[in-house]
Design a protein around this motif. Structure first.
Motif, PDB file in Angstrom:
ATOM      1  N   PRO A  36       2.252   8.794  -4.995  1.00 21.78           N
ATOM      2  CA  PRO A  36       2.196  10.159  -5.523  1.00 21.78           C
ATOM      3  C   PRO A  36       0.739  10.622  -5.587  1.00 21.78           C
ATOM      4  O   PRO A  36      -0.170   9.810  -5.712  1.00 21.78           O
ATOM      5  CB  PRO A  36       2.790  10.036  -6.923  1.00 21.78           C
ATOM      6  CG  PRO A  36       3.584   8.777  -6.898  1.00 21.78           C
ATOM      7  CD  PRO A  36       2.890   7.861  -5.938  1.00 21.78           C
ATOM      8  N   ARG A  37       0.566  11.946  -5.525  1.00 22.87           N
ATOM      9  CA  ARG A  37      -0.766  12.532  -5.434  1.00 22.87           C
ATOM     10  C   ARG A  37      -1.725  12.032  -6.513  1.00 22.87           C
ATOM     11  O   ARG A  37      -2.876  11.730  -6.253  1.00 22.87           O
ATOM     12  CB  ARG A  37      -0.636  14.046  -5.543  1.00 22.87           C
ATOM     13  CG  ARG A  37      -1.449  14.747  -4.526  1.00 22.87           C
ATOM     14  CD  ARG A  37      -1.372  16.252  -4.635  1.00 22.87           C
ATOM     15  NE  ARG A  37      -2.630  16.796  -4.158  1.00 22.87           N
ATOM     16  CZ  ARG A  37      -3.074  16.627  -2.919  1.00 22.87           C
ATOM     17  NH1 ARG A  37      -2.370  15.951  -2.036  1.00 22.87           N
ATOM     18  NH2 ARG A  37      -4.241  17.119  -2.551  1.00 22.87           N
ATOM     19  N   ARG A  38      -1.220  11.950  -7.749  1.00 19.57           N
ATOM     20  CA  ARG A  38      -2.147  11.587  -8.827  1.00 19.57           C
ATOM     21  C   ARG A  38      -2.653  10.159  -8.663  1.00 19.57           C
ATOM     22  O   ARG A  38      -3.798   9.847  -8.957  1.00 19.57           O
ATOM     23  CB  ARG A  38      -1.492  11.788 -10.193  1.00 19.57           C
ATOM     24  CG  ARG A  38      -0.270  10.936 -10.458  1.00 19.57           C
ATOM     25  CD  ARG A  38       0.279  11.246 -11.863  1.00 19.57           C
ATOM     26  NE  ARG A  38       1.375  10.362 -12.225  1.00 19.57           N
ATOM     27  CZ  ARG A  38       2.623  10.482 -11.770  1.00 19.57           C
ATOM     28  NH1 ARG A  38       2.909  11.444 -10.901  1.00 19.57           N
ATOM     29  NH2 ARG A  38       3.560   9.647 -12.142  1.00 19.57           N
ATOM     30  N   PHE A  39      -1.808   9.268  -8.124  1.00 18.34           N
ATOM     31  CA  PHE A  39      -2.260   7.889  -7.928  1.00 18.34           C
ATOM     32  C   PHE A  39      -3.100   7.752  -6.664  1.00 18.34           C
ATOM     33  O   PHE A  39      -3.979   6.899  -6.599  1.00 18.34           O
ATOM     34  CB  PHE A  39      -1.065   6.938  -7.887  1.00 18.34           C
ATOM     35  CG  PHE A  39      -0.374   6.814  -9.206  1.00 18.34           C
ATOM     36  CD1 PHE A  39      -1.078   6.412 -10.332  1.00 18.34           C
ATOM     37  CD2 PHE A  39       0.970   7.118  -9.332  1.00 18.34           C
ATOM     38  CE1 PHE A  39      -0.451   6.312 -11.558  1.00 18.34           C
ATOM     39  CE2 PHE A  39       1.608   7.024 -10.563  1.00 18.34           C
ATOM     40  CZ  PHE A  39       0.894   6.617 -11.674  1.00 18.34           C
ATOM     41  N   LEU A  40      -2.814   8.598  -5.666  1.00 16.12           N
ATOM     42  CA  LEU A  40      -3.688   8.639  -4.492  1.00 16.12           C
ATOM     43  C   LEU A  40      -5.121   8.886  -4.939  1.00 16.12           C
ATOM     44  O   LEU A  40      -6.050   8.187  -4.530  1.00 16.12           O
ATOM     45  CB  LEU A  40      -3.218   9.752  -3.540  1.00 16.12           C
ATOM     46  CG  LEU A  40      -4.232  10.243  -2.507  1.00 16.12           C
ATOM     47  CD1 LEU A  40      -4.422   9.189  -1.420  1.00 16.12           C
ATOM     48  CD2 LEU A  40      -3.797  11.568  -1.882  1.00 16.12           C
TER      49      LEU A  40
ATOM     50  N   PRO B 234     -13.024   6.971   5.063  1.00 21.67           N
ATOM     51  CA  PRO B 234     -12.304   7.035   6.335  1.00 21.67           C
ATOM     52  C   PRO B 234     -10.901   7.605   6.149  1.00 21.67           C
ATOM     53  O   PRO B 234     -10.231   7.343   5.138  1.00 21.67           O
ATOM     54  CB  PRO B 234     -12.258   5.577   6.799  1.00 21.67           C
ATOM     55  CG  PRO B 234     -12.665   4.750   5.640  1.00 21.67           C
ATOM     56  CD  PRO B 234     -13.433   5.615   4.705  1.00 21.67           C
ATOM     57  N   GLY B 235     -10.455   8.384   7.117  1.00 15.37           N
ATOM     58  CA  GLY B 235      -9.121   8.975   7.053  1.00 15.37           C
ATOM     59  C   GLY B 235      -8.034   7.931   6.956  1.00 15.37           C
ATOM     60  O   GLY B 235      -6.948   8.187   6.434  1.00 15.37           O
ATOM     61  N   SER B 236      -8.350   6.720   7.422  1.00 14.15           N
ATOM     62  CA  SER B 236      -7.347   5.657   7.394  1.00 14.15           C
ATOM     63  C   SER B 236      -6.945   5.293   5.970  1.00 14.15           C
ATOM     64  O   SER B 236      -5.825   4.837   5.740  1.00 14.15           O
ATOM     65  CB  SER B 236      -7.894   4.424   8.106  1.00 14.15           C
ATOM     66  OG  SER B 236      -9.111   4.020   7.518  1.00 14.15           O
ATOM     67  N   GLN B 237      -7.830   5.522   4.989  1.00 17.32           N
ATOM     68  CA  GLN B 237      -7.468   5.231   3.607  1.00 17.32           C
ATOM     69  C   GLN B 237      -6.409   6.221   3.111  1.00 17.32           C
ATOM     70  O   GLN B 237      -5.491   5.855   2.391  1.00 17.32           O
ATOM     71  CB  GLN B 237      -8.708   5.282   2.712  1.00 17.32           C
ATOM     72  CG  GLN B 237      -9.648   4.099   2.905  1.00 17.32           C
ATOM     73  CD  GLN B 237      -9.043   2.810   2.389  1.00 17.32           C
ATOM     74  OE1 GLN B 237      -8.633   2.711   1.246  1.00 17.32           O
ATOM     75  NE2 GLN B 237      -8.975   1.791   3.241  1.00 17.32           N
ATOM     76  N   TRP B 238      -6.568   7.476   3.510  1.00 15.95           N
ATOM     77  CA  TRP B 238      -5.569   8.488   3.140  1.00 15.95           C
ATOM     78  C   TRP B 238      -4.234   8.136   3.794  1.00 15.95           C
ATOM     79  O   TRP B 238      -3.173   8.294   3.194  1.00 15.95           O
ATOM     80  CB  TRP B 238      -6.007   9.878   3.604  1.00 15.95           C
ATOM     81  CG  TRP B 238      -7.285  10.357   2.981  1.00 15.95           C
ATOM     82  CD1 TRP B 238      -8.562  10.030   3.380  1.00 15.95           C
ATOM     83  CD2 TRP B 238      -7.439  11.223   1.866  1.00 15.95           C
ATOM     84  NE1 TRP B 238      -9.476  10.647   2.571  1.00 15.95           N
ATOM     85  CE2 TRP B 238      -8.820  11.403   1.643  1.00 15.95           C
ATOM     86  CE3 TRP B 238      -6.526  11.896   1.042  1.00 15.95           C
ATOM     87  CZ2 TRP B 238      -9.308  12.194   0.621  1.00 15.95           C
ATOM     88  CZ3 TRP B 238      -7.028  12.697   0.027  1.00 15.95           C
ATOM     89  CH2 TRP B 238      -8.410  12.840  -0.179  1.00 15.95           C
TER      90      TRP B 238
ATOM     91  N   ALA C 223      -6.313   8.737  -8.252  1.00 24.66           N
ATOM     92  CA  ALA C 223      -6.776   7.859  -9.321  1.00 24.66           C
ATOM     93  C   ALA C 223      -7.045   6.440  -8.821  1.00 24.66           C
ATOM     94  O   ALA C 223      -8.005   5.805  -9.247  1.00 24.66           O
ATOM     95  CB  ALA C 223      -5.743   7.825 -10.444  1.00 24.66           C
ATOM     96  N   ASP C 224      -6.207   5.932  -7.920  1.00 21.32           N
ATOM     97  CA  ASP C 224      -6.313   4.528  -7.518  1.00 21.32           C
ATOM     98  C   ASP C 224      -7.096   4.330  -6.217  1.00 21.32           C
ATOM     99  O   ASP C 224      -7.760   3.308  -6.041  1.00 21.32           O
ATOM    100  CB  ASP C 224      -4.915   3.917  -7.325  1.00 21.32           C
ATOM    101  CG  ASP C 224      -4.167   3.779  -8.640  1.00 21.32           C
ATOM    102  OD1 ASP C 224      -4.745   4.124  -9.684  1.00 21.32           O
ATOM    103  OD2 ASP C 224      -3.007   3.327  -8.615  1.00 21.32           O
ATOM    104  N   VAL C 225      -6.976   5.272  -5.302  1.00 20.33           N
ATOM    105  CA  VAL C 225      -7.515   5.040  -3.962  1.00 20.33           C
ATOM    106  C   VAL C 225      -8.792   5.832  -3.696  1.00 20.33           C
ATOM    107  O   VAL C 225      -9.832   5.266  -3.347  1.00 20.33           O
ATOM    108  CB  VAL C 225      -6.451   5.378  -2.874  1.00 20.33           C
ATOM    109  CG1 VAL C 225      -7.033   5.190  -1.482  1.00 20.33           C
ATOM    110  CG2 VAL C 225      -5.218   4.504  -3.066  1.00 20.33           C
ATOM    111  N   ILE C 226      -8.735   7.153  -3.895  1.00 21.71           N
ATOM    112  CA  ILE C 226      -9.850   7.993  -3.456  1.00 21.71           C
ATOM    113  C   ILE C 226     -11.020   7.947  -4.442  1.00 21.71           C
ATOM    114  O   ILE C 226     -12.148   7.583  -4.082  1.00 21.71           O
ATOM    115  CB  ILE C 226      -9.381   9.454  -3.244  1.00 21.71           C
ATOM    116  CG1 ILE C 226      -8.234   9.483  -2.227  1.00 21.71           C
ATOM    117  CG2 ILE C 226     -10.540  10.325  -2.801  1.00 21.71           C
ATOM    118  CD1 ILE C 226      -8.573   8.905  -0.882  1.00 21.71           C
TER     119      ILE C 226
END
Lengths: 219, 267
Positions: A128-132, A115-119, A134-137
């Motif tokens: 930061p992009r790398r953790f977005l 879901p877009g809500s996670q982004w 690595a950790d979330v997506i």
């Protein structure tokens, strides 16, 4: 023709050696397919068309041509352009790249279905992009597509006999060797089939269980 | 991380012009989705520590205001400044990031990370966005979880929590970033009626006990009347009424506000 138990038993060591090769190829090819597939997916999802379109083309190319053609291509063409590699390595890479093209679309779907809500949650935390990634997506996408990826691993396991065509001595090749020596194919080829089933069926059931557990966990 | 930053900050941080007392300054902002104008030439000034409630019918643009302030939507035109620093048009990345680290947003649907425990959800921002050590982030996370009454749920997964509990964890996740501006987007609208109270109590405590500037979109009119200093009534992308909460809600000056309030209160 009757089943000869002693011949069957004599065949077993060679066949188990072949199975080991088959499993090694599957493992190696899976590592390539799962990692290269993820890279493909990330590149395909790039907003820059100059990146996404060529990668999309490569992926479609690998999916659109038969595996056996690809394998022959690597086997005959690589030496012509000065790259020498053993048939085992060619088999692993050939099968892995074929699988990667399929895994790419599995990953892509998994990432796009988040879901877009996670982004947005990650955005307002200023990750930061790398953790977005690595950790979330990636962890969520990976969980969602784990069963589908597992199926491709099983599929690659069952595609390994195609590598007999380039003389990799995997399970089927060992069976055919035994048969051609004795002109008795019943026992070795039956055992080849049984060994494939012994490995793949538990994997299929395991995956089904995993799928059920994952769908319960997210419900 | 604040203060460590970098060249370029000085030219954009124009505190003298907008004054130290201003948290939000929006000038002439418009935003359309396709052919639908959601915000039309919006002007809005919110002072430091002010608690402002945004009310109005759905589709009137209130949520879009919050999303623009949080950087989730790009305005079609106009200017936005937070704490005296311009954030739209976008300043250089490092400057923008430094300013936006002071802004936190809580969503209607909580948007917790489902694969992380409550504690890890709250630790994520301080650890990854601010570079805190695991220990410092965990300590902060426990502190803010306690603030929202969620001590003891550190190891729970979001799916194991009720909506009200999830929303309180989401509030804690935002507070752990130590924002100066808190944006609350209909944070009780997705909750079962019996769970609304626990979340409102947390927000009420934040509005009385902290120095936060709070902008909340809400349909809870009595709550807005008690917790907000000021109420903005939105209709069709413009502010039709702007005044002290008690005044606007008790004695609305605008016909549109009167109709909206009676419709909401008669629910």
């Amino acid at each position: 023709m009757t089943w000869d138990w002693s011949y069957a038993l004599d065949s077993l060591p060679n066949l188990l050696r072949g199975l080991l090769i088959t499993l090694q190829i599957t493992a190696g090819a899976s590592v390539i397919a799962l990692s290269v597939g993820l890279v493909y997916a990330a590149l395909i999802l790039s907003p820059l068309k100059i990146i996404s379109l060529p990668v999309r083309f490569v992926v479609d190319f690998f999916r659109g041509t038969p595996l056996v053609v690809q394998v022959f291509f690597w086997f005959y063409v690589l030496p012509e352009i000065g790259i020498t590699a053993g048939v085992f390595a060619i088999g692993v890479v050939g099968l892995g790249l074929y699988g990667a093209a399929y895994c790419a679309d599995v990953y892509r779907a998994g990432i796009q279905n988040l879901p877009g809500s996670q982004w947005e949650a990650a955005a307002v935390l200023h990750l930061p992009r790398r953790f977005l990634w690595a950790d979330v997506i990636t962890p969520q996408a990976f969980r969602a597509v784990l069963p589908a990826l597992g199926n491709y691993v099983i599929l690659m396991f069952k595609y390994t006999p195609i590598l007999t065509t380039i003389t990799v001595t995997e399970l089927l090749a060992e069976g055919l060797d035994l048969g051609s020596e004795t002109y008795r194919y019943l026992e070795p080829l039956t055992i080849v089939g049984v060994l494939f089933i012994i490995v793949s069926l538990p994997c299929v059931y395991g995956l089904r269980k995993l799928e059920q557990r994952l769908s319960r966990a997210t419900a | 991380m604040r203060g460590v930053d970098v060249a370029g900050a000085a030219e954009v941080t124009d505190a003298t012009e907008s004054g130290d007392r201003t948290a939000i300054r929006v000038s002439g902002v418009s935003k359309s989705f396709g052919s639908t104008a959601v915000l039309t030439d919006l002007d809005l000034v919110v002072g430091m520590r002010e608690k402002v409630a945004l009310i109005g019918p759905s589709g009137s643009g209130k949520t879009t205001v919050l999303r623009v302030l949080a950087g989730l939507e790009r305005p079609d035109g106009g200017e936005v400044a937070l704490f005296g620093s311009t954030v739209w048009p976008r300043p250089p990345k490092a400057v923008y990031r430094r300013v936006m680290l002071d802004v936190g947003m809580v969503f209607q649907q909580f948007n917790l990370f489902p694969h992380m425990t409550a504690l890890r959800n709250v630790m994520e921002g301080p650890m990854r966005a601010k570079g805190w050590s695991r220990g410092a982030a965990a300590e902060k996370a426990r502190e803010v979880l306690d603030m929202v009454g969620m001590s003891g749920y550190e190891k729970s997964w979001p799916a194991q929590l009720s909506g009200g509990q999830q929303q309180r964890v989401a509030i804690a996740r935002t507070l752990a970033m130590e924002p100066r501006l808190l944006l609350l987007d209909e944070v009780t609208s997705a909750l079962d009626p019996e769970l609304v109270g626990e979340v409102l109590a947390v927000i009420r405590r934040l509005s009385t006990d902290t120095d936060l500037t709070i902008l909340m979109v809400t349909h809870e009119m009595t709550f807005a009347a008690r917790s907000a200093d000021r109420v903005l009534m939105f209709d069709s992308g413009v502010v039709v009424e702007n005044g002290p909460a008690q005044e606007v809600l008790r004695n609305p000056g605008h016909e549109r506000t009167r109709r909206f309030l009676s419709a909401v209160l008669e629910r």
